[in-house]
Design a protein around this motif. Structure first.
Motif, PDB file in Angstrom:
ATOM      1  N   SER A  13      -0.713   4.078  -8.820  1.00 24.96           N
ATOM      2  CA  SER A  13      -1.701   3.502  -9.952  1.00 24.96           C
ATOM      3  C   SER A  13      -2.297   4.455 -10.886  1.00 24.96           C
ATOM      4  O   SER A  13      -2.317   4.354 -12.067  1.00 24.96           O
ATOM      5  CB  SER A  13      -2.611   2.568  -9.114  1.00 24.96           C
ATOM      6  N   ARG A  14      -2.750   5.668 -10.225  1.00 22.46           N
ATOM      7  CA  ARG A  14      -3.509   6.628 -11.033  1.00 22.46           C
ATOM      8  C   ARG A  14      -2.559   7.129 -11.778  1.00 22.46           C
ATOM      9  O   ARG A  14      -2.770   7.490 -13.075  1.00 22.46           O
ATOM     10  CB  ARG A  14      -4.098   7.727 -10.042  1.00 22.46           C
ATOM     11  N   ASN A  63       0.296   6.070 -13.205  1.00 19.99           N
ATOM     12  CA  ASN A  63       0.652   5.187 -14.231  1.00 19.99           C
ATOM     13  C   ASN A  63      -0.380   4.957 -15.352  1.00 19.99           C
ATOM     14  O   ASN A  63      -0.084   4.643 -16.459  1.00 19.99           O
ATOM     15  CB  ASN A  63       0.885   3.704 -13.658  1.00 19.99           C
ATOM     16  N   TRP A  64      -1.719   5.071 -14.990  1.00 25.92           N
ATOM     17  CA  TRP A  64      -2.928   5.172 -15.921  1.00 25.92           C
ATOM     18  C   TRP A  64      -3.246   6.315 -16.531  1.00 25.92           C
ATOM     19  O   TRP A  64      -3.571   6.151 -17.639  1.00 25.92           O
ATOM     20  CB  TRP A  64      -3.908   4.373 -14.939  1.00 25.92           C
ATOM     21  N   SER A  81      -0.595   9.289  -6.669  1.00 22.63           N
ATOM     22  CA  SER A  81      -0.449   7.823  -6.665  1.00 22.63           C
ATOM     23  C   SER A  81      -0.035   6.939  -7.429  1.00 22.63           C
ATOM     24  O   SER A  81      -0.415   7.403  -8.928  1.00 22.63           O
ATOM     25  CB  SER A  81      -1.727   7.443  -5.914  1.00 22.63           C
ATOM     26  N   LYS A 102       5.729   3.462 -13.824  1.00 21.58           N
ATOM     27  CA  LYS A 102       6.097   2.698 -12.822  1.00 21.58           C
ATOM     28  C   LYS A 102       7.468   1.968 -13.327  1.00 21.58           C
ATOM     29  O   LYS A 102       8.103   1.730 -12.183  1.00 21.58           O
ATOM     30  CB  LYS A 102       5.188   1.385 -12.860  1.00 21.58           C
TER      31      LYS A 102
END
Length: 204
Positions: free
Chosen positions: A189-190, A192-193, A187, A158
């Motif tokens: 969020s996925r 970055n995680w 995506s 991110k």
């Protein structure tokens, strides 16, 4: 030329190798022992040049017949003419330079496109280690302790996307990937995680 022919390279270097067009001009900054450059020269007939900070890496590259000079990305990129390469490559090095923003902009001044990979400090295992242990995380892929790490700018997927947007740059491709180099869900969020690393193809 097939992607499978690059399987002897490190996973992030495989992804980079598969993106570079044959017979292009490539500058790899922080080229270490020259594995990527050597593969590109021999398999894609690129005009490959390298810059490496460590003398041992330079010596290894030269022994392989590669055109590599000793240099510091924070200081010496200014010596290259504008748009003198099709690709300027920086693999797992941006987090270790003193001025990552300035280095990224220099890559885009020198190359038509910059290909950058970063380790993702937002990976869930790193977050969990810090939360549970209260100590700087050490993982299989980020295996330095806090006092000897070359990484001085910890960034996440991110963070990198925010930098690209804030500088008004164009993101031509984004590839989050796991430890084996397998591509993951894009995506934000996925990625970055869950991504161990991510690759960005950027132009200005």
């Amino acid at each position: 030329m097939t992607d499978s022919q690059s399987k002897d390279l490190r996973p992030d270097l495989q992804l980079i190798a598969n993106l570079i067009a044959p017979e292009s001009r490539v500058l790899e900054v922080g080229c270490a022992n020259g594995d990527l450059l050597q593969w590109l020269v021999h398999n894609k007939r690129v005009d490959g040049r390298g810059m490496e900070l460590g003398q041992a890496g330079v010596n290894t590259c030269v022994s392989k017949g590669l055109y590599v000079v000793q240099g510091d990305a924070d200081v010496d990129l200014k010596d290259y003419p504008d748009k003198s390469f099709d690709y300027a490559v920086l693999s797992r090095t941006l987090q270790a330079v003193r001025q990552p923003r300035e280095v990224l902009l220099e890559l885009l001044r020198i190359g038509e496109k910059a290909i950058v990979t970063i380790p993702n400090f937002g990976h869930w295992k790193i977050r969990l280690q810090l939360l549970m242990n209260g100590k700087m995380p050490v993982t299989r892929h980020l295996d330095y302790t806090w006092y000897n790490t070359p990484n001085i700018h910890f960034c996440t997927v991110k963070d990198m996307l925010d930098l690209i947007e804030s500088e008004g740059l164009t993101l031509d491709a984004f590839v989050p990937f796991d430890a084996k180099g397998d591509q993951l869900d894009q995506s934000l969020s996925r990625a970055n995680w869950g991504a161990h690393q991510a690759l960005f193809v950027i132009s200005d």
